[in-house]
Structure formats: C-alpha cells, structure tokens
Scaffold this active site. Structure first.
Site, mmCIF file in Angstrom:
data_model
loop_
_atom_site.group_PDB
_atom_site.id
_atom_site.type_symbol
_atom_site.label_atom_id
_atom_site.label_comp_id
_atom_site.label_asym_id
_atom_site.label_seq_id
_atom_site.Cartn_x
_atom_site.Cartn_y
_atom_site.Cartn_z
ATOM 1 N N SER A 158 2.727 -9.331 -10.608
ATOM 2 C CA SER A 158 2.933 -10.705 -11.073
ATOM 3 C C SER A 158 3.945 -10.738 -12.208
ATOM 4 C CB SER A 158 1.607 -11.351 -11.506
ATOM 5 O OG SER A 158 0.976 -10.611 -12.523
ATOM 6 N N GLY A 194 4.718 -7.404 -14.062
ATOM 7 C CA GLY A 194 5.326 -6.079 -14.128
ATOM 8 C C GLY A 194 5.256 -5.407 -15.482
ATOM 9 N N SER A 229 1.898 -1.457 -10.750
ATOM 10 C CA SER A 229 2.169 -2.591 -9.855
ATOM 11 C C SER A 229 3.442 -2.400 -9.046
ATOM 12 C CB SER A 229 2.260 -3.891 -10.658
ATOM 13 O OG SER A 229 3.363 -3.848 -11.555
ATOM 14 N N HIS A 233 -2.486 -10.433 -16.260
ATOM 15 C CA HIS A 233 -2.900 -10.631 -17.649
ATOM 16 C C HIS A 233 -4.350 -11.085 -17.739
ATOM 17 C CE1 HIS A 233 -2.621 -11.635 -21.880
ATOM 18 N NE2 HIS A 233 -2.966 -12.875 -21.630
ATOM 19 N N ILE A 253 -5.110 -11.893 -6.467
ATOM 20 C CA ILE A 253 -5.284 -13.159 -7.165
ATOM 21 C C ILE A 253 -4.158 -14.101 -6.751
ATOM 22 C CG2 ILE A 253 -5.462 -14.308 -9.401
ATOM 23 C CD1 ILE A 253 -7.699 -12.323 -8.966
ATOM 24 N N TYR A 311 -3.685 -2.184 -21.133
ATOM 25 C CA TYR A 311 -2.819 -1.126 -21.654
ATOM 26 C C TYR A 311 -3.148 0.164 -20.903
ATOM 27 C CZ TYR A 311 -1.809 -4.281 -25.582
ATOM 28 O OH TYR A 311 -1.424 -5.348 -26.359
#
Length: 526
Positions: free
Chosen positions: A108, A110, A117, A181, A238, A473
C-alpha cells in the site's frame, strides 16, 4: 465472467513475450492466461499488469520502494506487478496465484522496514494498491471510509477539506499507506489522547483466501480483531477501513526545542522519562536525537529536538510545562498556534511554510537505504545508561546518519487493555524507542552491524520476557520462519506478547493452507 474476446490470445502473447527469463515462460503464461481468462475485461486487466521487460516495470516497482537497500540487482524481483483498479481484479489475482503456486506480496505504501511488501525469495507477484485510494468523509457521523492504497497525507487533507474540528490519530509520516499502517497498529502524535489508528477502526472491507469480500459482520469479530494490529497481510488483503474521526480544537500549539549535551541534555532526557508518559494526555512530547558536529566547538555531540503537539492554546501549554517540565525551558517564542492540518504538515518535516496540499505529493519524501529496530522502555533509563547510549551515537558512522526517536505513551494508551487489539504494548510501557540508521549507496555491513551493537547494549534497559518490538518496524533480526515452533520461539511474542496464540488460532481458521505468508507472517498451528 469468462473472457469472450478475439483479443485474448493477442494480449496473452505480448504479455508472455515480455515475461522475465528467470522463470519459465510456461509458468508465466499459465498465470497470465488464468488472470485474463477469469477477468471480465481483458483489456482492463492487461493495462494493470507489468512484466519485467515492460518499459514501465522498473519505475512502477521502485515508485513505492522506500528502502533503497532492496534496489540492488541481486534482490529478487516480482514476476509481475499488478496495480488493480477494482476489487474484482484482486479477486482474480488471488485465485490465479493460488492455482499456480505464486506468492502475493501486497503493497500500500511500501514503508515496511524489511521490504516484505515487495521482496520474496519465492516466485511472487506484487499486488500494488496505489490505484485504490478513494476517501469518503462523513462529518455528521464523524467517520470515513478510506481505501488501503490511500496515504495518511491524503486522508488528513481530505478530513481538513471537510472540517476544521475533526482529525485522525494516525502516523506523522504523511506518505504511509493506510492498508499496512493501520493493520500494524499505527501510532501518531495524538495517540496519548485517542490511542492508535487501529483503536479507531470500526469496520473494514477485506478479501480472504477464497476471494470473498468480507466486512466486519461477515468476517466475524475474531478476524476483525486480528487485522487491527496483527498485520493484515497474514490473513488476506485489506481493501478499505472505516475509521472513527476524532475531535480536534480550532487551534493546536506546536513547538520544537533543540538541546545538546553541553546544554544539560542528559539531565533533561532523564527527567523527560518521568514526565512525558504522565503529563496531560492533550500533550505529546516526542524526542528525536542525532549525532551532530557542534558548529561552535567543531566537536561531535548529541542534539535532541523536543517536538511537541498540544491540543490547545499557548497559554495553557506554558502553564502546564512550567509546572511539570521546567527543565526544558519552553518559552512563548518557541510556540506557534495553528490549525490541526497545519500541524500535520509540520509533523511531516515540512518546515518552509508549505500549504496542506504538499501532503498529496507522494514523491516529496526522500528515499535512502536504512535499517531500523524498536524497543519499549518499561522503566526510566539511568543517567549512566544514557551516557553509554551517547557513546554509540558519538561514533562516526561511515557515510550514514543515525537517529533515535523516543515516543511517550501514557494517557489513553494506558486505558486500553493489551488484548483489545493484537498490539499489546499498552499499560506498563513508558515510551517506545526507534533506532534508525540511514545511508547512501548499497554498502550495508558497517551500518547494520552498528545498529545491532547498539540494540545489544540496550537490552538491560528495556522490556524483557519478552523483549518487545513494534510490528510496523518489522525486523528480521528477531527471527524468521513460517512454522508455529519457529515463530513462537522468536518474533511472535516480541511483537504480540500474549496475543500471539490468539492470532495463530485466527490464522488457522481463515487461511489453513497458509497461502498469505512472508518471513514474519502469522503461522498456522500445524
């Protein structure tokens, strides 16, 4: 609907012709034939598929590749990049990837620290959600639907266009993609007032391993719980989040104060540990520390910037700081009142008076090679411990820059049970520590070995049993492995503590074949 067009074989021929040579044409052709044959519109799907020899392939791959460590020639590349424009195209990719044994990496924004991802050691495709970025704001209900490919900056801007009195407690970096996120927790400058981004999600749209589009009701509360902090890429894809917007005042106050070791920084940081997690929840005092050269002495020193966001006016902030934290020496001249959206621009490190529209620019954020790690402090670090920490940051790191970020908890974070979402670092965590080393070029050894030594030094000053870490993280040093035994003895409890086994149970129910996986994805129980 099955493809019924004379252009089918022509489209397939040209797509297969451009496929990369490190995987057989048959494998590529089978996958592409499946995708096109199962698409309602062959022309539409062909326009969002990029193969390695396509002229746009590299630019599409690198556009959201924010960690340049993974741009080397030796880094595995995807067989295809698909940038879907609707849900049906995603459903087709899921179906065909399962059928032909190809992994999916969903991107989404990166910004994941280890490139999970967009990198895999097995044959894979990137499902890049950059075209799925619509945002619908409802000020009456104070809610919004936001697609996974939208960025935080786009969301914040859209909110501000509708209301000056609503905001969202997401991250400070404007270019983060909402899909990843929020699914990892998502913290920002208002977390002490309103909790994490994931704490403010009230519904979602999600594609499961069968290709079904689910919402909160149809997916059930266990899966809805899991994707709000447990990492959505472990369970499916998602599509969008329905989020609860939060009230913000007409004016907030921001300040930024810099102090060095020569200005009693050690004493100030030591006191900050006791104050920042306990002060009024309207106030966030984040600390960013660098190793710098003092322009006056020419000597290397540590400089810390105390960045504050206060949900109120200057006068109230000054009274609060004078009472609770006089050591920092905050003055009226240090403070600026502004709208919440203007504070977002400042928080995203734009400091030249840029308008809110800068938040829509996905390319303004610099890209570097970097390695990051995280910790959670459960008790204040002693003065001696801090002085030992400074020694690491006073080392000259070849061609690199080291950053240390201290993010206080407390407030609302203390009030939410650790089992409310998979993100468990709540009550008992004074602050989170982010370690980051950034450099130019592809050479990695000096920088990564440095941050690992620093991490080892900090072991006695942070949480233990387990030593906690933040999923967003992600850090492959914590361990990798697709099996329950591997995950439960390494990274699983570090990210999720006692929530790990519940995540495993959810995974086992919704994706028993472990199709959605990566180096640190939630495993099944068998």
């Amino acid at each position: 609907m099955k493809l019924k067009t004379p252009y089918f074989f022509l489209i397939l021929f040209f797509l297969v012709l451009s496929a990369d040579q490190f995987v057989s044409t048959n494998t590529n052709g089978d996958f592409l034939e499946c995708v096109i044959h199962n698409s309602d519109n062959s022309t539409s799907i062909s326009q969002v598929i990029y193969t390695p020899n396509n002229s746009s392939y590299t630019s599409v791959l690198q556009f959201s590749m924010n960690n340049l460590r993974f741009r080397s020639l030796s880094t595995p590349k995807p067989l295809f990049i698909i940038t879907p424009v609707d849900e049906s195209q995603i459903q087709t990719v899921v179906h065909c990837s399962k059928k032909h044994g190809i992994e999916i990496r969903t991107r989404s924004g990166g910004h994941d620290f280890e490139g999970l991802s967009y990198v895999s050691q097995l044959p894979f495709v990137i499902l890049d959600l950059i075209n799925l970025r619509s945002i619908t704001i409802d000020t009456q209900s104070a809610t919004a639907w936001v697609q996974a490919g939208a960025t935080l900056g786009e969301l914040y801007y859209a909110i501000a266009q509708k209301s000056r009195n609503l905001g969202f407690p997401g991250g400070v970096w404007y270019a983060l993609g909402l899909g990843g996120h929020i699914s990892g927790g998502g913290y920002g400058a208002m977390r002490r007032k309103y909790g994490l981004a994931a704490d403010n999600v009230i519904d979602a749209q999600f594609i499961n391993v069968q290709g079904r589009i689910l919402n909160r009701k149809t997916m059930g509360e266990d899966l809805f719980w899991a994707i709000r902090g447990g990492g959505g890429s472990s369970f499916g894809i998602i599509l969008s989040w329905k989020i609860k917007l939060v009230p913000v005042p007409e004016k907030v106050t921001v300040s930024s104060i810099a102090r060095t070791l020569e200005q009693n920084l050690t004493k100030i940081i030591h006191k900050w540990q006791y104050v920042a997690p306990k002060i009024h929840k309207d106030l966030d005092i984040r600390v960013l520390m660098f190793s710098v050269i003092d322009p006056i002495t020419g000597n290397r020193t540590i400089r810390a910037t105390f960045e504050t966001l206060f949900l109120g006016g200057i006068d109230r902030l000054l009274r609060l700081m004078e009472l609770e934290f006089p050591e920092i020496g905050l003055t009226r001249e240090d403070c600026t009142e502004m709208s919440w959206i203007e504070s977002v621009v400042i928080g995203s490190s734009f400091t030249n008076g840029e308008p809110p529209e800068i938040l829509l620019n996905r390319t303004a954020m610099p890209k570097n090679s970097f390695k990051g790690k995280s910790d959670f402090a459960t008790h204040p670090i002693s003065v001696e411990g801090l002085e030992g920490l400074w020694e690491f940051y006073n080392d000259k790191i070849e061609a690199g820059m080291a950053l240390l970020v201290l993010t206080p908890y407390g407030g609302r974070m203390d009030e939410i049970p650790e089992s409310a979402t998979p993100f468990p670092q709540r009550l008992g965590s004074l602050y989170m520590i982010e370690y980051l080393v950034v450099w130019d070029g592809n050479e990695t050894s000096p920088h990564i070995s440095w941050i690992r030594r620093l991490y080892n030094y900090m072991a006695s000053y942070v949480s233990d049993s387990p030593r906690a870490a933040y999923l967003n993280y992600n850090d492959l040093d914590l361990g990798v492995g697709a099996s329950y035994a591997e995950a439960s003895s390494s990274w699983g409890p570090k990210y999720f503590k006692n929530n790990f086994n519940r995540l495993v149970n959810v995974k086992t129910l919704v994706d028993p074949g472990n199709f959605f996986k990566h180096e640190q994805s939630i495993p099944t129980s068998f």
